[in-house]
Design an enzyme around this catalytic site. Structure first.
Site, PDB file in Angstrom:
ATOM      1  N   CYS A   1      -9.079  -4.067  -2.998  1.00  0.00           N
ATOM      2  CA  CYS A   1      -7.725  -3.510  -3.644  1.00  0.00           C
ATOM      3  C   CYS A   1      -6.717  -3.197  -2.409  1.00  0.00           C
ATOM      4  O   CYS A   1      -7.336  -2.470  -1.496  1.00  0.00           O
ATOM      5  CB  CYS A   1      -8.011  -2.325  -4.567  1.00  0.00           C
ATOM      6  SG  CYS A   1      -6.339  -1.588  -5.293  1.00  0.00           S
TER       7      CYS A   1
ATOM      8  N   CYS B   1      -5.612  -0.088 -10.652  1.00  0.00           N
ATOM      9  CA  CYS B   1      -4.538   0.452 -10.099  1.00  0.00           C
ATOM     10  C   CYS B   1      -3.227  -0.046 -10.499  1.00  0.00           C
ATOM     11  O   CYS B   1      -2.380   0.341 -10.559  1.00  0.00           O
ATOM     12  CB  CYS B   1      -4.579   0.133  -8.429  1.00  0.00           C
ATOM     13  SG  CYS B   1      -5.839   1.294  -7.731  1.00  0.00           S
TER      14      CYS B   1
ATOM     15  N   HIS C   1       0.908  -1.057  -0.017  1.00  0.00           N
ATOM     16  CA  HIS C   1       0.079  -0.068  -0.050  1.00  0.00           C
ATOM     17  C   HIS C   1       0.820   1.314  -0.068  1.00  0.00           C
ATOM     18  O   HIS C   1       0.739   2.180  -0.807  1.00  0.00           O
ATOM     19  CB  HIS C   1      -0.938  -0.012   1.310  1.00  0.00           C
ATOM     20  CG  HIS C   1      -1.719   1.082   1.135  1.00  0.00           C
ATOM     21  ND1 HIS C   1      -3.013   1.265   0.766  1.00  0.00           N
ATOM     22  CD2 HIS C   1      -1.598   2.530   2.016  1.00  0.00           C
ATOM     23  CE1 HIS C   1      -3.497   2.341   1.273  1.00  0.00           C
ATOM     24  NE2 HIS C   1      -2.733   3.012   1.699  1.00  0.00           N
ATOM     25  N   GLU C   2       1.778   1.244   0.931  1.00  0.00           N
ATOM     26  CA  GLU C   2       2.734   2.561   1.153  1.00  0.00           C
ATOM     27  C   GLU C   2       3.710   2.684  -0.248  1.00  0.00           C
ATOM     28  O   GLU C   2       3.707   3.748  -0.733  1.00  0.00           O
ATOM     29  CB  GLU C   2       3.480   2.474   2.427  1.00  0.00           C
ATOM     30  CG  GLU C   2       2.666   2.803   3.605  1.00  0.00           C
ATOM     31  CD  GLU C   2       1.600   3.765   3.522  1.00  0.00           C
ATOM     32  OE1 GLU C   2       1.914   4.943   2.889  1.00  0.00           O
ATOM     33  OE2 GLU C   2       0.569   3.587   3.994  1.00  0.00           O
TER      34      GLU C   2
ATOM     35  N   HIS D   1      -5.843   6.572  -2.901  1.00  0.00           N
ATOM     36  CA  HIS D   1      -6.674   5.562  -2.295  1.00  0.00           C
ATOM     37  C   HIS D   1      -7.707   5.029  -3.179  1.00  0.00           C
ATOM     38  O   HIS D   1      -8.384   5.767  -4.255  1.00  0.00           O
ATOM     39  CB  HIS D   1      -7.353   5.839  -1.179  1.00  0.00           C
ATOM     40  CG  HIS D   1      -6.407   5.926   0.059  1.00  0.00           C
ATOM     41  ND1 HIS D   1      -6.399   7.091   1.140  1.00  0.00           N
ATOM     42  CD2 HIS D   1      -5.386   5.177   0.682  1.00  0.00           C
ATOM     43  CE1 HIS D   1      -5.440   6.912   1.723  1.00  0.00           C
ATOM     44  NE2 HIS D   1      -4.986   5.914   1.666  1.00  0.00           N
ATOM     45  N   CYS D   2      -8.128   3.610  -3.407  1.00  0.00           N
ATOM     46  CA  CYS D   2      -8.938   3.434  -4.159  1.00  0.00           C
ATOM     47  C   CYS D   2     -10.492   2.889  -3.688  1.00  0.00           C
ATOM     48  O   CYS D   2     -10.318   2.635  -2.187  1.00  0.00           O
ATOM     49  CB  CYS D   2      -8.442   1.909  -4.694  1.00  0.00           C
ATOM     50  SG  CYS D   2      -9.604   0.905  -5.817  1.00  0.00           S
TER      51      CYS D   2
END
Length: 179
Positions: free
Chosen positions: A147, A169, A131-132, A141-142
């Protein structure tokens, strides 16, 4: 910018992490070289006595000293992190500096009063790391809860999502890393 590698910078005290598992998952997702540095002490200046937590954004600056050409640097810290106006953060990243940090503090079951489960812990470590790193590549953000880029407001959100990107993404990731 074609990225070459992800540098992982642990801070002491070093968390007990399955390095091989994290390395394999990051390689599988990003197709980049993964390099582990030796642990370094947590910067004392990042600690906020009043809160009893460490300022996450401080680590983004500190990680710049480990930066190499065409790399992303991911810090891993075992202390609780925060940002102003937030109670805590699982991690924080900068697209501009290509640095990110995750905290393992709230990724343990024991934090929530449950029996420790190393597999669940490692699953969360991978999710927060991916994520990061996604944020360092310019992803926001999704809205897809499966996701990895879905915003985790709590550990329940983290556990619900995958450590993979949705197709929308992942298209952005591949473009950002030059695939």
């Amino acid at each position: 910018m074609n990225l070459r590698k992800i540098i992982i910078q642990p801070y002491s005290p070093e968390e007990s992490i399955n390095r091989l598992f994290l390395t394999e998952k990051l390689r599988e997702i990003f197709f980049l070289e993964i390099k582990w540095n030796n642990p370094v002490p947590v910067p004392k200046e990042s600690y906020d006595r009043g809160r009893g937590q460490f300022l996450g954004s401080y680590f983004l600056r500190d990680l710049l000293r480990f930066k190499e050409d065409r790399s992303i640097v991911l810090g891993i810290v075992s202390h609780d992190l925060y940002e102003p106006d937030l109670n805590f953060i699982f991690g924080i990243a900068s697209y501009y500096t290509k640095t990110a940090v995750i905290s393992t503090y709230r990724l343990h079951n024991r934090f929530y009063g449950f029996q420790e489960n190393f597999d669940v812990f490692m699953d969360r470590v991978v999710k927060e790391s991916v994520h990061e790193i996604g944020h360092t590549l310019g992803l926001g953000h999704c809205d897809n809860p499966q996701c990895v880029m879905y915003f985790s407001n709590s550990i329940v959100d983290t556990d619900r999502k995958s450590y993979y990107f949705c197709s929308r993404c992942y298209t952005k990731v591949k473009k950002a890393i030059g695939l």
